[in-house]
Design a protein around this motif. Structure first.
Motif, PDB file in Angstrom:
ATOM      1  N   ALA A 157      -7.067   1.671  -6.953  1.00  0.00           N
ATOM      2  CA  ALA A 157      -6.424   0.452  -7.452  1.00  0.00           C
ATOM      3  C   ALA A 157      -6.768  -0.741  -6.573  1.00  0.00           C
ATOM      4  O   ALA A 157      -7.035  -1.841  -7.079  1.00  0.00           O
ATOM      5  N   VAL A 158      -6.799  -0.539  -5.260  1.00  0.00           N
ATOM      6  CA  VAL A 158      -7.164  -1.617  -4.332  1.00  0.00           C
ATOM      7  C   VAL A 158      -8.606  -2.050  -4.583  1.00  0.00           C
ATOM      8  O   VAL A 158      -8.912  -3.244  -4.635  1.00  0.00           O
ATOM      9  N   ALA A 159      -9.502  -1.084  -4.756  1.00  0.00           N
ATOM     10  CA  ALA A 159     -10.923  -1.401  -4.979  1.00  0.00           C
ATOM     11  C   ALA A 159     -11.121  -2.194  -6.259  1.00  0.00           C
ATOM     12  O   ALA A 159     -11.851  -3.196  -6.274  1.00  0.00           O
ATOM     13  N   PHE A 160     -10.495  -1.760  -7.343  1.00  0.00           N
ATOM     14  CA  PHE A 160     -10.658  -2.472  -8.612  1.00  0.00           C
ATOM     15  C   PHE A 160      -9.944  -3.816  -8.578  1.00  0.00           C
ATOM     16  O   PHE A 160     -10.424  -4.789  -9.157  1.00  0.00           O
ATOM     17  N   GLY A 161      -8.813  -3.899  -7.894  1.00  0.00           N
ATOM     18  CA  GLY A 161      -8.079  -5.157  -7.781  1.00  0.00           C
ATOM     19  C   GLY A 161      -8.825  -6.201  -6.968  1.00  0.00           C
ATOM     20  O   GLY A 161      -8.793  -7.389  -7.280  1.00  0.00           O
ATOM     21  N   ARG A 162      -9.504  -5.756  -5.919  1.00  0.00           N
ATOM     22  CA  ARG A 162     -10.262  -6.680  -5.061  1.00  0.00           C
ATOM     23  C   ARG A 162     -11.660  -6.942  -5.609  1.00  0.00           C
ATOM     24  O   ARG A 162     -12.332  -7.849  -5.150  1.00  0.00           O
ATOM     25  N   GLY A 163     -12.106  -6.129  -6.538  1.00  0.00           N
ATOM     26  CA  GLY A 163     -13.436  -6.320  -7.113  1.00  0.00           C
ATOM     27  C   GLY A 163     -14.567  -5.998  -6.147  1.00  0.00           C
ATOM     28  O   GLY A 163     -15.595  -6.667  -6.163  1.00  0.00           O
ATOM     29  N   PRO A 206     -17.832  -4.281  -4.599  1.00  0.00           N
ATOM     30  CA  PRO A 206     -19.031  -3.839  -5.323  1.00  0.00           C
ATOM     31  C   PRO A 206     -19.176  -2.323  -5.423  1.00  0.00           C
ATOM     32  O   PRO A 206     -19.831  -1.841  -6.323  1.00  0.00           O
ATOM     33  N   ASN A 207     -18.561  -1.567  -4.533  1.00  0.00           N
ATOM     34  CA  ASN A 207     -18.709  -0.114  -4.569  1.00  0.00           C
ATOM     35  C   ASN A 207     -17.470   0.577  -5.145  1.00  0.00           C
ATOM     36  O   ASN A 207     -17.129   1.685  -4.730  1.00  0.00           O
ATOM     37  N   SER A 237     -14.736  -5.783   3.508  1.00  0.00           N
ATOM     38  CA  SER A 237     -15.014  -7.115   2.952  1.00  0.00           C
ATOM     39  C   SER A 237     -16.081  -7.053   1.877  1.00  0.00           C
ATOM     40  O   SER A 237     -16.943  -6.190   1.883  1.00  0.00           O
ATOM     41  N   ARG A 238     -16.008  -8.009   0.981  1.00  0.00           N
ATOM     42  CA  ARG A 238     -16.933  -8.066  -0.153  1.00  0.00           C
ATOM     43  C   ARG A 238     -18.232  -8.532   0.307  1.00  0.00           C
ATOM     44  O   ARG A 238     -18.965  -9.145   0.536  1.00  0.00           O
TER      45      ARG A 238
END
Length: 64
Positions: A26-32, A34-35, A63-64
């Motif tokens: 959820a954190v990964a998809f919420g922050r967008g 790349p991986n 970080s992105r």
């Protein structure tokens, strides 16, 4: 309190555990990040171990 009273609590407990399990995803998809697909795979297959869950969370939080 019969056994039928315990069923809703069991379902709620299972739902809470499932939601906590997928926090890194959820954190990964919420922050967008790349991986996010990699985070999902690591979380899905290795999240049951504390180390895998922490790795997935670290991947999601970097970080992105």
């Amino acid at each position: 309190m019969g056994s039928s009273d315990a069923i809703p609590f069991g379902v709620v407990g299972l739902l809470v555990i499932a939601l906590a399990y997928f926090i890194p995803t959820a954190v990964a998809f919420g922050r967008g990040v790349p991986n996010k697909g990699s985070v999902l795979v690591v979380n899905l297959f290795l999240g049951w171990s504390v180390v895998g869950w922490v790795i997935a969370l670290a991947m999601a939080a970097r970080s992105r």
